[in-house]
Scaffold this motif. Structure first.
Motif, PDB file in Angstrom:
ATOM      1  N   TRP A 173       0.824  -1.177   0.133  1.00 30.79           N
ATOM      2  CA  TRP A 173       0.040  -0.162   0.042  1.00 30.79           C
ATOM      3  C   TRP A 173       0.920   1.193  -0.018  1.00 30.79           C
ATOM      4  O   TRP A 173       1.830   1.375   0.695  1.00 30.79           O
ATOM      5  N   ARG A 174       0.531   2.295  -0.720  1.00 31.44           N
ATOM      6  CA  ARG A 174       1.184   3.667  -0.924  1.00 31.44           C
ATOM      7  C   ARG A 174       0.323   4.768  -0.365  1.00 31.44           C
ATOM      8  O   ARG A 174      -0.947   4.582  -0.895  1.00 31.44           O
ATOM      9  N   ASP A 175       0.704   5.492   0.433  1.00 27.60           N
ATOM     10  CA  ASP A 175      -0.155   6.644   0.750  1.00 27.60           C
ATOM     11  C   ASP A 175      -1.451   6.015   1.536  1.00 27.60           C
ATOM     12  O   ASP A 175      -2.380   6.908   1.376  1.00 27.60           O
ATOM     13  N   ILE A 176      -1.167   5.452   2.479  1.00 28.36           N
ATOM     14  CA  ILE A 176      -2.321   4.830   3.712  1.00 28.36           C
ATOM     15  C   ILE A 176      -1.671   4.805   5.011  1.00 28.36           C
ATOM     16  O   ILE A 176      -0.489   4.248   4.951  1.00 28.36           O
ATOM     17  N   ALA A 177      -2.430   5.192   5.782  1.00 30.52           N
ATOM     18  CA  ALA A 177      -2.020   4.909   7.280  1.00 30.52           C
ATOM     19  C   ALA A 177      -1.964   3.592   7.511  1.00 30.52           C
ATOM     20  O   ALA A 177      -2.945   2.708   7.053  1.00 30.52           O
ATOM     21  N   PRO A 178      -0.992   3.090   8.186  1.00 26.21           N
ATOM     22  CA  PRO A 178      -0.781   1.411   8.480  1.00 26.21           C
ATOM     23  C   PRO A 178      -2.169   1.045   9.275  1.00 26.21           C
ATOM     24  O   PRO A 178      -2.492  -0.139   8.981  1.00 26.21           O
ATOM     25  N   ILE A 340     -10.906   9.132  10.374  1.00 24.63           N
ATOM     26  CA  ILE A 340     -10.206  10.015   9.815  1.00 24.63           C
ATOM     27  C   ILE A 340      -8.926   9.375   9.722  1.00 24.63           C
ATOM     28  O   ILE A 340      -8.154   8.770  10.522  1.00 24.63           O
ATOM     29  N   GLU A 341      -8.052  10.061   8.770  1.00 21.39           N
ATOM     30  CA  GLU A 341      -6.894   9.311   8.313  1.00 21.39           C
ATOM     31  C   GLU A 341      -5.725  10.690   8.061  1.00 21.39           C
ATOM     32  O   GLU A 341      -6.262  11.590   7.704  1.00 21.39           O
ATOM     33  N   ASP A 342      -4.779  10.409   9.076  1.00 23.12           N
ATOM     34  CA  ASP A 342      -3.772  11.836   9.089  1.00 23.12           C
ATOM     35  C   ASP A 342      -2.539  10.926   8.301  1.00 23.12           C
ATOM     36  O   ASP A 342      -1.787  10.224   9.130  1.00 23.12           O
ATOM     37  N   LEU A 343      -2.409  11.394   7.030  1.00 20.59           N
ATOM     38  CA  LEU A 343      -1.353  10.622   6.296  1.00 20.59           C
ATOM     39  C   LEU A 343       0.152  11.258   6.962  1.00 20.59           C
ATOM     40  O   LEU A 343       1.235  10.484   6.961  1.00 20.59           O
ATOM     41  N   GLY A 344       0.216  12.595   7.511  1.00 23.92           N
ATOM     42  CA  GLY A 344       1.272  13.074   7.802  1.00 23.92           C
ATOM     43  C   GLY A 344       1.909  12.415   9.231  1.00 23.92           C
ATOM     44  O   GLY A 344       3.205  12.066   9.410  1.00 23.92           O
ATOM     45  N   ALA A 345       1.080  12.132  10.150  1.00 23.65           N
ATOM     46  CA  ALA A 345       1.053  11.550  11.428  1.00 23.65           C
ATOM     47  C   ALA A 345       1.051   9.728  11.093  1.00 23.65           C
ATOM     48  O   ALA A 345       1.344   9.132  12.017  1.00 23.65           O
ATOM     49  N   THR A 347      -1.707   8.065  10.982  1.00 26.52           N
ATOM     50  CA  THR A 347      -2.569   7.432  11.966  1.00 26.52           C
ATOM     51  C   THR A 347      -3.929   7.486  11.346  1.00 26.52           C
ATOM     52  O   THR A 347      -4.298   8.136  10.322  1.00 26.52           O
ATOM     53  N   HIS A 348      -4.712   6.684  11.970  1.00 28.25           N
ATOM     54  CA  HIS A 348      -6.420   6.270  11.253  1.00 28.25           C
ATOM     55  C   HIS A 348      -6.918   5.916  12.421  1.00 28.25           C
ATOM     56  O   HIS A 348      -6.662   5.302  13.402  1.00 28.25           O
ATOM     57  N   SER A 349      -8.117   6.807  12.741  1.00 30.71           N
ATOM     58  CA  SER A 349      -8.884   6.586  14.093  1.00 30.71           C
ATOM     59  C   SER A 349     -10.193   6.758  13.905  1.00 30.71           C
ATOM     60  O   SER A 349     -10.701   7.645  12.876  1.00 30.71           O
ATOM     61  N   LEU A 350     -11.098   6.523  14.770  1.00 25.90           N
ATOM     62  CA  LEU A 350     -12.495   6.887  14.739  1.00 25.90           C
ATOM     63  C   LEU A 350     -12.721   8.249  15.255  1.00 25.90           C
ATOM     64  O   LEU A 350     -11.984   8.733  16.024  1.00 25.90           O
ATOM     65  N   THR A 351     -13.916   8.794  14.581  1.00 23.33           N
ATOM     66  CA  THR A 351     -14.281  10.298  14.999  1.00 23.33           C
ATOM     67  C   THR A 351     -15.217   9.929  16.387  1.00 23.33           C
ATOM     68  O   THR A 351     -15.643   8.837  16.387  1.00 23.33           O
ATOM     69  N   ASN A 352     -15.768  11.143  16.749  1.00 23.23           N
ATOM     70  CA  ASN A 352     -17.138  11.003  17.692  1.00 23.23           C
ATOM     71  C   ASN A 352     -18.077  11.521  17.193  1.00 23.23           C
ATOM     72  O   ASN A 352     -19.097  11.899  17.650  1.00 23.23           O
ATOM     73  N   ARG A 353     -18.195  11.288  15.786  1.00 22.47           N
ATOM     74  CA  ARG A 353     -19.500  11.599  14.833  1.00 22.47           C
ATOM     75  C   ARG A 353     -19.775  10.506  13.939  1.00 22.47           C
ATOM     76  O   ARG A 353     -19.095   9.675  13.396  1.00 22.47           O
ATOM     77  N   PRO A 354     -21.202  10.570  13.576  1.00 24.54           N
ATOM     78  CA  PRO A 354     -21.465   9.617  12.415  1.00 24.54           C
ATOM     79  C   PRO A 354     -20.704   9.928  11.247  1.00 24.54           C
ATOM     80  O   PRO A 354     -20.595  10.951  10.881  1.00 24.54           O
ATOM     81  N   GLU A 355     -20.415   8.661  10.403  1.00 17.95           N
ATOM     82  CA  GLU A 355     -19.873   8.767   9.002  1.00 17.95           C
ATOM     83  C   GLU A 355     -21.239   9.543   8.206  1.00 17.95           C
ATOM     84  O   GLU A 355     -22.375   9.162   8.302  1.00 17.95           O
ATOM     85  N   PRO A 356     -20.852  10.361   7.086  1.00 22.17           N
ATOM     86  CA  PRO A 356     -21.805  10.802   6.555  1.00 22.17           C
ATOM     87  C   PRO A 356     -22.488  10.017   5.404  1.00 22.17           C
ATOM     88  O   PRO A 356     -21.890   8.999   5.075  1.00 22.17           O
ATOM     89  N   GLU A 357     -23.741   9.827   5.620  1.00 20.36           N
ATOM     90  CA  GLU A 357     -24.597   8.757   4.868  1.00 20.36           C
ATOM     91  C   GLU A 357     -24.303   9.100   3.459  1.00 20.36           C
ATOM     92  O   GLU A 357     -24.327   9.830   2.609  1.00 20.36           O
ATOM     93  N   LEU A 358     -24.230   7.793   2.819  1.00 23.00           N
ATOM     94  CA  LEU A 358     -24.380   7.531   1.165  1.00 23.00           C
ATOM     95  C   LEU A 358     -25.706   6.747   1.005  1.00 23.00           C
ATOM     96  O   LEU A 358     -25.926   5.580   1.336  1.00 23.00           O
ATOM     97  N   LEU A 359     -26.828   7.612   0.620  1.00 26.74           N
ATOM     98  CA  LEU A 359     -28.135   7.222   0.431  1.00 26.74           C
ATOM     99  C   LEU A 359     -28.672   7.489  -0.894  1.00 26.74           C
ATOM    100  O   LEU A 359     -28.622   8.677  -1.451  1.00 26.74           O
ATOM    101  N   TYR A 360     -28.842   6.340  -1.510  1.00 26.62           N
ATOM    102  CA  TYR A 360     -29.441   6.346  -2.791  1.00 26.62           C
ATOM    103  C   TYR A 360     -30.984   6.448  -2.605  1.00 26.62           C
ATOM    104  O   TYR A 360     -31.733   5.940  -2.141  1.00 26.62           O
ATOM    105  N   ALA A 361     -31.193   7.439  -3.997  1.00 28.64           N
ATOM    106  CA  ALA A 361     -32.674   6.953  -4.312  1.00 28.64           C
ATOM    107  C   ALA A 361     -32.602   6.934  -5.909  1.00 28.64           C
ATOM    108  O   ALA A 361     -31.874   7.925  -6.581  1.00 28.64           O
ATOM    109  N   THR A 362     -32.986   5.977  -6.577  1.00 29.47           N
ATOM    110  CA  THR A 362     -32.889   5.668  -7.886  1.00 29.47           C
ATOM    111  C   THR A 362     -33.937   6.413  -8.915  1.00 29.47           C
ATOM    112  O   THR A 362     -33.827   6.039 -10.032  1.00 29.47           O
TER     113      THR A 362
END
Length: 482
Positions: A173-178, A340-345, A347-362
């Motif tokens: 993998w390139r450009d991804i936090a371990p 959230i992923e911080d490529l500089g540091a 690191t990858h961690s959970l936030t304290n907020r819901p993930e924005p929904e991906l909600l389809y209407a067709t």
């Protein structure tokens, strides 16, 4: 809450805790079967007749011991991020051979014949407009980032490697936090390749690349196992309506990697309880699909629910003697917490907020039914999208392909396909889950009350839009491989 249960969210909390305690539910595994049987039992307890569609396949299972997944260099061991699912196996002795670095843009797999190939895979941001369409104004500079996309679109072509005589593959993998790369069960839609492959990230990936550039010897161990004749079931049930000629399909899948992927059956069961508690005009068909994580074993084309649809046209197709599905609902990834992923540091961690929904209407009409009903979960992003020019994510895709107007929730945090053990922190916010289930309950009622001709026509992708999006996508991926 309905059905006499107090609105304290405790039921969902306990149900999610039981699911988390099972750990990964890979297709055909003991944990996966436990979920299927629990849902079948609950549907039967509601008085519904439970049906089963069984599938048999050869299951590839991850190593059971920690030393069954490793890479060893002369300088010491390398930490492995994950195994490439359904790649291959080595046995406990592993494969020992020189490492050969291959250019990712045009890999000449024959250069690594009799060796272990090392190839870099960039983790990329892709323009949102190429993946989903908007019912409102397009925000052209937005991107979507998920290891599912990167691994699927840019991962190594193992069939070519095997045919060239390569003994094993290390994908770096390139450009991804371990921590983001750890446990990713990717890509999950490919057939068995019969060549062992592993993923490595971060500093460990840099070590492998350096070793491959100098042709060092290495041992690759992927002590996976094959289990022919594994069976797995799709279970489904019908809550009859006052008329038999129209249906509403409610679908999710049973296999998953963690507490979010997949907990959709918790929503499906709430809708089933709601259905049996009151009369409804249309028949509701509840489908718990198997094989989402083993699509080649159950489906010839499309997501796993495609196979159920092809087997049961009498419940949706609307031809002579068949009921017609006027609408569908796909429930996936309830209550997903953001990450959230911080490529500089790195690191990858959970936030304290819901993930924005991906909600389809067709369809536009379905969008207009959905929009006033869907309560905000507090993520700051509640945009309802249309299928993009190239792809529709999740088990709502088979409904879309068959022109059944539908709503599908398929929120996609970066950890979505990462294996998480039973002792890992939960990735689900129960209040968000409960709100989403309330939303689906209201939507089901609204669909039942909607006139037959008022669901609208499912959006179509023009040939020009497909070709244009694919060309842009190919240009982006070609640039990323450099």
């Amino acid at each position: 809450m309905t059905h006499g249960r107090p609105d304290d969210r405790e039921y969902f909390r306990q149900a999610q805790a039981r699911l988390d305690a099972l750990g990964p539910r890979l297709t055909g595994s003991t944990a996966h079967r436990a979920v299927v049987e629990e849902v079948a039992s609950e549907l039967a307890a509601l008085g519904l007749e439970v049906h089963r569609d069984s599938h048999s396949f050869e299951r590839w299972d991850l190593p059971r011991r920690s030393d069954g997944l490793r890479i060893e260099l002369p300088t010491g061991p390398i930490a492995v991020s994950s195994a490439f699912p359904y790649s291959g196996l080595t046995g406990p002795e592993g494969v020992s051979a020189p490492l050969v670095y291959l250019n990712a843009r045009r890999p000449k797999w024959s250069r690594a014949k009799g060796a272990i190939a090392v190839i870099e895979v960039p983790h990329v941001d892709l323009p949102r407009k190429l993946l989903v369409s908007e019912w409102g104004p397009i925000v052209s500079d937005e991107t979507l980032r998920n290891p599912v996309l990167s691994a699927t679109l840019l991962g190594p072509k193992l069939d070519k490697a095997r045919k060239a005589g390569v003994l094993g593959v290390v994908a770096v993998w390139r450009d991804i936090a371990p921590d983001n790369a750890l446990g990713q069960y990717l890509p999950f839609t490919q057939p068995y390749h019969d060549i062992p492959a592993l993923w490595v990230a971060g500093d460990e990936g840099a070590k492998i690349v350096a070793a491959a550039r100098t042709g060092q010897q290495a041992k690759l161990v992927l002590d996976a196992t094959l289990h022919p004749g594994t069976t797995t079931d799709t279970v489904w049930a019908v809550s009859p309506g006052t008329t038999a000629d129209e249906t509403i399909l409610i679908v999710t899948h049973s296999d998953g990697t963690n507490g979010v992927e997949e907990n959709g059956h918790l929503g499906l069961m709430e809708l089933a309880r709601h259905a049996v508690a009151q009369p409804h005009r249309r028949s509701y068909v509840f489908v718990l699909t198997t094989g989402h994580l083993r699509i080649p074993a159950v489906s010839k084309h499309g997501q796993a629910t495609s196979t159920w649809l092809e087997a049961h046209p009498e419940l949706w197709k609307g031809e002579a003697g068949q009921a017609r599905a006027v609408a569908g609902i796909a429930v996936e990834h309830l209550g997903a917490i953001g990450d959230i992923e911080d490529l500089g540091a790195q690191t990858h961690s959970l936030t304290n907020r819901p993930e924005p929904e991906l909600l389809y209407a067709t369809s536009r009409e379905v969008h207009d039914i959905l929009a006033p009903l869907w309560r905000d979960i507090g993520s700051g992003d509640r945009r309802i999208v249309a299928p993009g020019p190239v792809i529709h994510f999740g088990e709502g895709e088979p409904l879309f392909e068959r022109k059944i107007p539908a709503v599908a929730l398929v929120t996609a945090p970066q950890y979505l396909l990462a294996l998480r053990d039973a002792d890992a922190v939960t990735h689900v916010d129960v209040d968000t889950m409960a709100t989403q289930i309330d939303n689906f309950r209201d939507l089901l009622d609204a669909f039942d009350a909607t006139k037959t001709g008022a669901f609208g026509a499912v959006v179509s992708r023009s040939v020009f839009a497909k070709l244009s999006a694919l060309l842009q996508l190919m240009q982006i991926l070609s640039k990323a491989r450099r």
